[in-house]
Structure formats: C-alpha cells, structure tokens
Motif scaffolding. Structure first.
Motif, PDB file in Angstrom:
ATOM      1  N   TYR A 186       0.829  -1.208   0.000  1.00 32.04           N
ATOM      2  CA  TYR A 186       0.000   0.000   0.000  1.00 32.04           C
ATOM      3  C   TYR A 186       0.863   1.259   0.000  1.00 32.04           C
ATOM      4  CZ  TYR A 186      -4.437  -2.410   0.291  1.00 32.04           C
ATOM      5  OH  TYR A 186      -5.544  -3.174  -0.012  1.00 32.04           O
ATOM      6  N   LEU A 187       1.963   1.222   0.701  1.00 26.62           N
ATOM      7  CA  LEU A 187       2.891   2.357   0.675  1.00 26.62           C
ATOM      8  C   LEU A 187       3.458   2.566  -0.724  1.00 26.62           C
ATOM      9  CD1 LEU A 187       4.750   1.738   4.044  1.00 26.62           C
ATOM     10  CD2 LEU A 187       3.511   3.835   3.449  1.00 26.62           C
ATOM     11  N   ARG A 188       3.862   1.504  -1.365  1.00 26.30           N
ATOM     12  CA  ARG A 188       4.433   1.615  -2.710  1.00 26.30           C
ATOM     13  C   ARG A 188       3.398   2.069  -3.727  1.00 26.30           C
ATOM     14  NH1 ARG A 188       8.408  -3.728  -2.853  1.00 26.30           N
ATOM     15  NH2 ARG A 188       9.839  -2.951  -1.241  1.00 26.30           N
ATOM     16  N   ALA A 189       2.158   1.656  -3.523  1.00 25.18           N
ATOM     17  CA  ALA A 189       1.098   2.074  -4.447  1.00 25.18           C
ATOM     18  C   ALA A 189       0.925   3.588  -4.440  1.00 25.18           C
ATOM     19  CB  ALA A 189      -0.217   1.394  -4.074  1.00 25.18           C
ATOM     20  N   TRP A 190       1.296   4.219  -3.328  1.00 25.71           N
ATOM     21  CA  TRP A 190       1.171   5.672  -3.203  1.00 25.71           C
ATOM     22  C   TRP A 190       2.536   6.346  -3.087  1.00 25.71           C
ATOM     23  CZ3 TRP A 190      -2.809   8.436  -4.526  1.00 25.71           C
ATOM     24  CH2 TRP A 190      -4.058   7.831  -4.565  1.00 25.71           C
ATOM     25  N   SER A 191       3.545   5.728  -3.655  1.00 27.18           N
ATOM     26  CA  SER A 191       4.908   6.302  -3.649  1.00 27.18           C
ATOM     27  C   SER A 191       5.323   6.737  -2.245  1.00 27.18           C
ATOM     28  CB  SER A 191       5.000   7.489  -4.617  1.00 27.18           C
ATOM     29  OG  SER A 191       4.700   7.071  -5.923  1.00 27.18           O
ATOM     30  N   HIS A 192       4.970   5.884  -1.268  1.00 23.77           N
ATOM     31  CA  HIS A 192       5.356   6.062   0.140  1.00 23.77           C
ATOM     32  C   HIS A 192       4.691   7.250   0.829  1.00 23.77           C
ATOM     33  CE1 HIS A 192       8.548   3.517  -1.603  1.00 23.77           C
ATOM     34  NE2 HIS A 192       8.346   2.845  -0.484  1.00 23.77           N
ATOM     35  N   ASN A 193       3.563   7.692   0.299  1.00 20.55           N
ATOM     36  CA  ASN A 193       2.762   8.713   0.989  1.00 20.55           C
ATOM     37  C   ASN A 193       1.940   7.990   2.051  1.00 20.55           C
ATOM     38  OD1 ASN A 193       0.468  10.385   1.691  1.00 20.55           O
ATOM     39  ND2 ASN A 193       0.994  11.692  -0.042  1.00 20.55           N
ATOM     40  N   GLU A 194       2.334   8.133   3.302  1.00 24.90           N
ATOM     41  CA  GLU A 194       1.708   7.363   4.381  1.00 24.90           C
ATOM     42  C   GLU A 194       0.232   7.677   4.552  1.00 24.90           C
ATOM     43  OE1 GLU A 194       3.999   7.156   8.082  1.00 24.90           O
ATOM     44  OE2 GLU A 194       5.763   7.726   6.910  1.00 24.90           O
ATOM     45  N   GLU A 195      -0.137   8.941   4.429  1.00 24.40           N
ATOM     46  CA  GLU A 195      -1.533   9.325   4.624  1.00 24.40           C
ATOM     47  C   GLU A 195      -2.428   8.682   3.567  1.00 24.40           C
ATOM     48  OE1 GLU A 195      -4.558  10.624   6.706  1.00 24.40           O
ATOM     49  OE2 GLU A 195      -2.481  10.978   7.332  1.00 24.40           O
ATOM     50  N   LYS A 196      -1.997   8.744   2.316  1.00 26.20           N
ATOM     51  CA  LYS A 196      -2.791   8.154   1.232  1.00 26.20           C
ATOM     52  C   LYS A 196      -2.814   6.639   1.336  1.00 26.20           C
ATOM     53  CE  LYS A 196      -2.535  11.932  -2.047  1.00 26.20           C
ATOM     54  NZ  LYS A 196      -2.158  12.385  -3.394  1.00 26.20           N
ATOM     55  N   ALA A 197      -1.690   6.041   1.727  1.00 28.83           N
ATOM     56  CA  ALA A 197      -1.649   4.584   1.909  1.00 28.83           C
ATOM     57  C   ALA A 197      -2.610   4.157   3.014  1.00 28.83           C
ATOM     58  CB  ALA A 197      -0.229   4.141   2.233  1.00 28.83           C
ATOM     59  N   LEU A 198      -2.639   4.905   4.104  1.00 29.41           N
ATOM     60  CA  LEU A 198      -3.545   4.589   5.213  1.00 29.41           C
ATOM     61  C   LEU A 198      -4.999   4.717   4.782  1.00 29.41           C
ATOM     62  CD1 LEU A 198      -3.986   3.921   8.223  1.00 29.41           C
ATOM     63  CD2 LEU A 198      -3.929   6.398   8.659  1.00 29.41           C
ATOM     64  N   GLN A 199      -5.338   5.776   4.064  1.00 29.28           N
ATOM     65  CA  GLN A 199      -6.713   5.958   3.597  1.00 29.28           C
ATOM     66  C   GLN A 199      -7.134   4.817   2.678  1.00 29.28           C
ATOM     67  OE1 GLN A 199      -6.771   9.880   1.835  1.00 29.28           O
ATOM     68  NE2 GLN A 199      -6.424  10.894   3.810  1.00 29.28           N
ATOM     69  N   MET A 200      -6.223   4.426   1.794  1.00 30.98           N
ATOM     70  CA  MET A 200      -6.521   3.317   0.883  1.00 30.98           C
ATOM     71  C   MET A 200      -6.719   2.021   1.667  1.00 30.98           C
ATOM     72  SD  MET A 200      -4.135   1.909  -2.195  1.00 30.98           S
ATOM     73  CE  MET A 200      -4.837   1.146  -3.640  1.00 30.98           C
ATOM     74  N   LEU A 201      -5.874   1.797   2.640  1.00 27.34           N
ATOM     75  CA  LEU A 201      -5.972   0.593   3.461  1.00 27.34           C
ATOM     76  C   LEU A 201      -7.275   0.577   4.256  1.00 27.34           C
ATOM     77  CD1 LEU A 201      -4.509  -1.975   4.284  1.00 27.34           C
ATOM     78  CD2 LEU A 201      -3.228  -0.645   5.950  1.00 27.34           C
ATOM     79  N   GLN A 202      -7.685   1.711   4.780  1.00 18.50           N
ATOM     80  CA  GLN A 202      -8.952   1.795   5.515  1.00 18.50           C
ATOM     81  C   GLN A 202     -10.128   1.471   4.604  1.00 18.50           C
ATOM     82  OE1 GLN A 202      -8.255   5.825   6.828  1.00 18.50           O
ATOM     83  NE2 GLN A 202      -7.852   5.192   8.948  1.00 18.50           N
ATOM     84  N   ARG A 203     -10.092   1.980   3.380  1.00 14.24           N
ATOM     85  CA  ARG A 203     -11.164   1.666   2.427  1.00 14.24           C
ATOM     86  C   ARG A 203     -11.173   0.175   2.087  1.00 14.24           C
ATOM     87  NH1 ARG A 203      -9.343   6.603   0.238  1.00 14.24           N
ATOM     88  NH2 ARG A 203      -8.136   5.514  -1.377  1.00 14.24           N
ATOM     89  N   THR A 204      -9.978  -0.411   1.970  1.00 13.10           N
ATOM     90  CA  THR A 204      -9.900  -1.844   1.677  1.00 13.10           C
ATOM     91  C   THR A 204     -10.435  -2.675   2.835  1.00 13.10           C
ATOM     92  OG1 THR A 204      -8.061  -1.650   0.120  1.00 13.10           O
ATOM     93  CG2 THR A 204      -8.307  -3.767   1.231  1.00 13.10           C
ATOM     94  N   LEU A 205     -10.114  -2.300   4.058  1.00 14.78           N
ATOM     95  CA  LEU A 205     -10.626  -3.041   5.218  1.00 14.78           C
ATOM     96  C   LEU A 205     -12.152  -2.989   5.263  1.00 14.78           C
ATOM     97  CD1 LEU A 205      -8.005  -1.948   7.899  1.00 14.78           C
ATOM     98  CD2 LEU A 205      -8.239  -4.226   6.858  1.00 14.78           C
ATOM     99  N   GLU A 206     -12.710  -1.823   4.967  1.00 13.28           N
ATOM    100  CA  GLU A 206     -14.173  -1.702   4.927  1.00 13.28           C
ATOM    101  C   GLU A 206     -14.744  -2.577   3.817  1.00 13.28           C
ATOM    102  OE1 GLU A 206     -17.573   1.760   4.205  1.00 13.28           O
ATOM    103  OE2 GLU A 206     -15.475   2.336   4.494  1.00 13.28           O
TER     104      GLU A 206
END
Length: 198
Positions: free
Chosen positions: A53-73
């Motif tokens: 998830y970090l690599r998918a967002w070029s190591h932007n932690e905030e965007k990676a976290l948001q994406m991960l939260q959407r995936t968990l939902e």
C-alpha cells in the motif's frame, strides 16, 4: 503474437527497505485506533500488505492509510474470509480465471481465456475474482506477494467485451489489490483492434 507487460509492481520481490519498515510501524500505530481491527484484519495488515500500500502511493503514508482503511471496509462487506464462487460450485467451467501453477519466483500463475466464459454476469465474475485472489495467497506453496496472469484472447470477439465489468474489475484490482500483479502476458491481444479498430 505475444505481448508482455512487465513492471506493474515496483520490485519483483518484497525487499523491504529500512525506511519502509519505519513507515510500516507508523501505519500499525495509526491502525490501532481503527474499530474494525480484529484478529483477521491484523493478520491481513502484515508487513507485506503495508509495504504494498505504501508503494502504491509512492510512500505517501496518509494516502496509503486511507486506501488501506477503504480496503478493510470493503473486505468486511464482501466477507473475503468466506467468499466462494457459487457459480463454479455448479459448473467448474463457469469462469475463465484458473490457477495453473507457480513460476520459478514462487508467484502463482493464472490463465484466462475470456472466449470460454460460460457465466458472463458481472456479480458472478467479481465473486470469482475475489475468491481466486483471496485464496491463492493463503497457499503455503506461494512464496511471493504478486502473481502472473496469462490472458489468452484466442476466439475473443466483441460479444466477449463487457466494458462496465472491465472498468469495475480494474478499479477493484487498483483499489484493493495494489502491487499484486507482477506480470501480465497477453496472448493474441486482438482486444485492442476490436475495441479501437472501428
């Protein structure tokens, strides 16, 4: 004619850097406040997942976290732990995506020939894709975080094209399976002339 699309993941192996390990630890700390973080979701949010998830967002932690939260939902909604392809239970040849082995890097290999699909319903095909992707990475034989997908366009025609499902599937891969596709091999890719030739 053989066309190979490579490089859809940043690295062929999950060689995690020291910086990525630090970022993973920060993501874990932020996930602790997530109400949906049960044992199943913690197991999913392992180091490999966080790095993808970090690599998918070029190591932007905030965007990676948001994406991960959407995936968990999303994973809670589709009940990924118990999903089965109901159509394949009735007819094993309903869909085209089949696991055919493991490559030399330890990646699972899928083969699809869209002209042979018997069940073209979008919901059923979505269920099939989720079932295949969720289960292949649970196998002890799989030693890699990405997969190889061989797509055979032999016999493919305009009637085999569902642009709405293709868009839906691509969005699902992008949003919930980032950095999973290692190599796509297109056999006889007449798809492009069918879609854009007229």
């Amino acid at each position: 004619f053989l066309e190979i699309i490579e490089g859809l993941v940043g690295k062929s192996r999950m060689d995690t850097t020291d910086d990525e390990l630090v970022m993973c630890e920060r993501l874990r700390l932020r996930l602790e406040s997530e109400p949906r973080m049960n044992d199943v979701n913690w197991k999913f949010c392992n180091e490999d997942t966080l790095v993808r998830y970090l690599r998918a967002w070029s190591h932007n932690e905030e965007k990676a976290l948001q994406m991960l939260q959407r995936t968990l939902e999303w994973r809670d909604q589709v009940k990924h732990e118990t999903v089965v392809c109901r159509s394949c239970l009735d007819d094993g040849a309903s869909h085209s995506m089949r696991g055919v082995g493991i490559d030399l890097m330890g990646r699972p290999v899928f083969y699809s020939q869209f002209a042979l699909i018997r069940n073209g319903e979008s919901e059923s095909n979505t269920e099939h894709l989720i079932f295949k992707l969720e289960n292949v990475f649970k196998s002890e034989n799989v030693r890699h975080h990405s997969y190889v997908w061989i797509i055979d366009f032999a016999g493919f025609s305009r009637k085999d094209v569902s642009l709405s499902f293709a868009k839906h599937a691509l969005k699902m891969f992008q949003d919930h399976y980032p950095e999973r596709l290692g190599v796509a091999v297109l056999l006889d890719p007449q798809l492009f002339s069918i879609l854009y030739g007229s």
